[in-house]
Design an enzyme around this catalytic site. Structure first.
Site, PDB file in Angstrom:
ATOM      1  N   ARG A  53       0.847  -1.205   0.000  1.00 32.43           N
ATOM      2  CA  ARG A  53       0.000   0.000   0.000  1.00 32.43           C
ATOM      3  C   ARG A  53       0.876   1.247   0.000  1.00 32.43           C
ATOM      4  NH1 ARG A  53      -1.559   1.604   4.624  1.00 32.43           N
ATOM      5  NH2 ARG A  53      -2.486  -0.316   5.389  1.00 32.43           N
ATOM      6  N   TYR A 105     -14.267  18.178 -16.790  1.00 32.64           N
ATOM      7  CA  TYR A 105     -14.672  16.769 -16.857  1.00 32.64           C
ATOM      8  C   TYR A 105     -15.787  16.558 -15.833  1.00 32.64           C
ATOM      9  CZ  TYR A 105     -14.350  11.688 -16.507  1.00 32.64           C
ATOM     10  OH  TYR A 105     -14.653  10.356 -16.491  1.00 32.64           O
ATOM     11  N   ASP A 176      -5.146  18.987 -15.694  1.00 36.81           N
ATOM     12  CA  ASP A 176      -5.503  17.630 -16.089  1.00 36.81           C
ATOM     13  C   ASP A 176      -4.915  17.412 -17.484  1.00 36.81           C
ATOM     14  OD1 ASP A 176      -6.745  15.368 -17.170  1.00 36.81           O
ATOM     15  OD2 ASP A 176      -8.598  15.674 -16.053  1.00 36.81           O
ATOM     16  N   LYS A 201      -6.421   6.354 -20.270  1.00 34.03           N
ATOM     17  CA  LYS A 201      -6.593   6.821 -21.627  1.00 34.03           C
ATOM     18  C   LYS A 201      -5.315   6.554 -22.447  1.00 34.03           C
ATOM     19  CE  LYS A 201     -10.458   8.016 -19.728  1.00 34.03           C
ATOM     20  NZ  LYS A 201     -10.734   9.331 -19.195  1.00 34.03           N
TER      21      LYS A 201
HETATM   22  C1  LIG Z   1     -11.296   9.868 -18.061  1.00 34.10           C
HETATM   23  C2  LIG Z   1     -10.912  11.190 -17.560  1.00 34.10           C
HETATM   24  C3  LIG Z   1     -10.770  11.427 -16.179  1.00 34.10           C
HETATM   25  C4  LIG Z   1     -11.086  10.366 -15.146  1.00 34.10           C
HETATM   26  O1  LIG Z   1     -10.241   9.267 -15.226  1.00 34.10           O
HETATM   27  P1  LIG Z   1     -10.658   7.788 -14.746  1.00 34.10           P
HETATM   28  O2  LIG Z   1      -9.427   7.007 -14.977  1.00 34.10           O
HETATM   29  O3  LIG Z   1     -11.825   7.388 -15.589  1.00 34.10           O
HETATM   30  O4  LIG Z   1     -11.049   7.894 -13.317  1.00 34.10           O
HETATM   31  C5  LIG Z   1     -10.390  12.686 -15.768  1.00 34.10           C
HETATM   32  N1  LIG Z   1     -10.125  13.670 -16.641  1.00 34.10           N
HETATM   33  C6  LIG Z   1     -10.248  13.485 -17.971  1.00 34.10           C
HETATM   34  C7  LIG Z   1      -9.949  14.614 -18.882  1.00 34.10           C
HETATM   35  C8  LIG Z   1     -10.633  12.246 -18.477  1.00 34.10           C
HETATM   36  O5  LIG Z   1     -10.760  12.079 -19.796  1.00 34.10           O
END
Ligand SMILES: *Cc1c(COP(=O)(O)O)cnc(C)c1O
Length: 377
Positions: A53, A105, A176, A201
């Protein structure tokens, strides 16, 4: 942090997770699944890990790789992009105010409206507009959250200018970077304090891993709190997902190059189509954020959205008629995805009713154009 004479990021990505195992000579690191590590007679832990952890060798390898790519002082990986985002918000003092992009988001806004309600406050602002941040900041503003290009309108926010204004007001900036990856945009170099990625992603890249990361420019108290949250609350990225992410990252540069080139071709095609009311892609000279995008991005990216004449029924009919594009949420995989964003986000959506969001994958561009041509006809 990468030294000045470090190899090109493409080379560093090609070698992600490629650490020779001294015991076997294996050229790629295998995932370490053990949850606990042996303590020596001297009380020390020879491998530097105590319990998975708090730290795990595979996760640590991914973290140092990500910190290196973003030129950050450190990285912390989480079970999802949202868990990584939450870690940033958890590090803010109770009562702090946050400025969010008005088309943030949608799960981030939902987080503030539910889990964080009562502990943090926020103001939504269109950060792509000059002066909008200045109008939204308050004395208790602790953080400005930036998403650029934004979702799903691909608005472009000037990161350096945002950081300048935020810092003048004593607030930190988190970007982000999910849509841009460390290859297309360098938020820390532009003045941001933190970068957040959904590893789900482009970085993992194959629609089969859920993960997130926070990378910090400085190993300061904020990052220590994020690390403490990671190791004590424990929303950590597991070893197999860490390993799959490193495996995906090895091909990021070539995947992204192809997807970006195809996205550009699709944007030009859609822009010239009679049934398309608007195309949102910062690579188009007509896009409001084109100049800023050119200045701060290596390429406009592989995400775009477009609005179909006729609103929601027409947009959904187009999505239903596509056969090469899969109709699904998410992005950054090898397969192209299309999504009617407003109906996915639900009643509190701010997405235009006729908008379809596209994640461009690695298919042949001609097949994707033909698919859109058929569906729009
Ligand atoms: C998908 C996404 C998130 C969240 O990510 P998860 O891995 O689904 O929790 C946050 N910001 C953006 C821009 C995203 O495309």
């Amino acid at each position: 942090m990468a030294p000045d004479d470090a190899p090109h990021p493409h080379t560093r990505l090609a070698h992600a997770g490629c650490v020779v195992d001294p015991a076997t000579g294996a050229v790629v690191a295998s995932p370490v699944f053990a949850t606990t590590f042996e303590r020596g007679a001297d009380g020390e832990y020879a491998g530097g890990h105590v319990y998975s952890r708090t730290s795990n060798p595979t996760r640590a390898l991914l973290e140092t790789t990500l910190a290196d790519l973003e030129s950050g002082a450190g990285a912390a990986c989480f079970a999802s992009g949202m868990a990584a985002s939450y870690a940033v918000f958890a590090a803010l003092p109770t009562g702090a105010h946050v400025v969010l992009p008005d088309d943030v988001y949608f799960n981030v806004r939902r987080l503030f409206d539910t889990v964080l309600a009562g502990r943090l406050t926020y103001t939504s602002a269109d950060l792509s507009q000059p002066g909008a941040l200045e109008a939204a900041v308050r004395p208790e503003t602790a953080l400005v959250w930036v998403e650029t290009p934004s979702n799903p309108l691909l608005r472009v926010t000037d990161i350096a200018e945002t950081a300048r204004v935020a810092h003048a007001h004593g607030a930190r900036v988190a970007v982000d970077g999910t849509w841009t990856t460390p290859l297309l945009q360098r938020p820390l170099a532009l003045g941001a304090d933190l970068v957040v990625h959904s590893l789900t992603k482009y970085l993992a890249g194959h629609s089969d891993v859920l993960g997130g990361a926070v990378i910090a420019r400085e190993a300061n108290g904020v990052f220590e709190t994020i690390r403490a949250f990671q190791g004590t609350a424990g929303p950590v990225l597991d070893p197999f997902s860490s390993w799959l992410t490193l495996r995906g990252m090895r091909t990021l540069a070539v995947r992204l190059e192809r997807a970006c080139a195809t996205a550009e071709a699709l944007a030009v095609f859609l822009d010239g189509h009679g049934r398309v009311a608007a195309v949102h892609y910062p690579g188009l000279a007509s896009h409001a954020g084109h100049a800023v995008a050119r200045a701060q991005m290596a390429h406009a990216g592989a995400m775009l959205s477009f609005e179909v004449d006729g609103g929601e029924p027409a947009a959904r009919a187009v999505a239903n008629a596509l056969t090469v594009f899969r109709q699904a949420t998410s992005l950054g995989g090898t397969e192209s995805l299309v999504e009617h964003r407003a109906s996915v986000e639900g009643p509190d959506t701010r997405s235009p009713a006729g908008l379809l969001r596209v994640s461009v994958g690695l298919e042949h561009a001609g097949d994707l154009v033909a698919d859109l041509e058929r569906a729009l006809a």
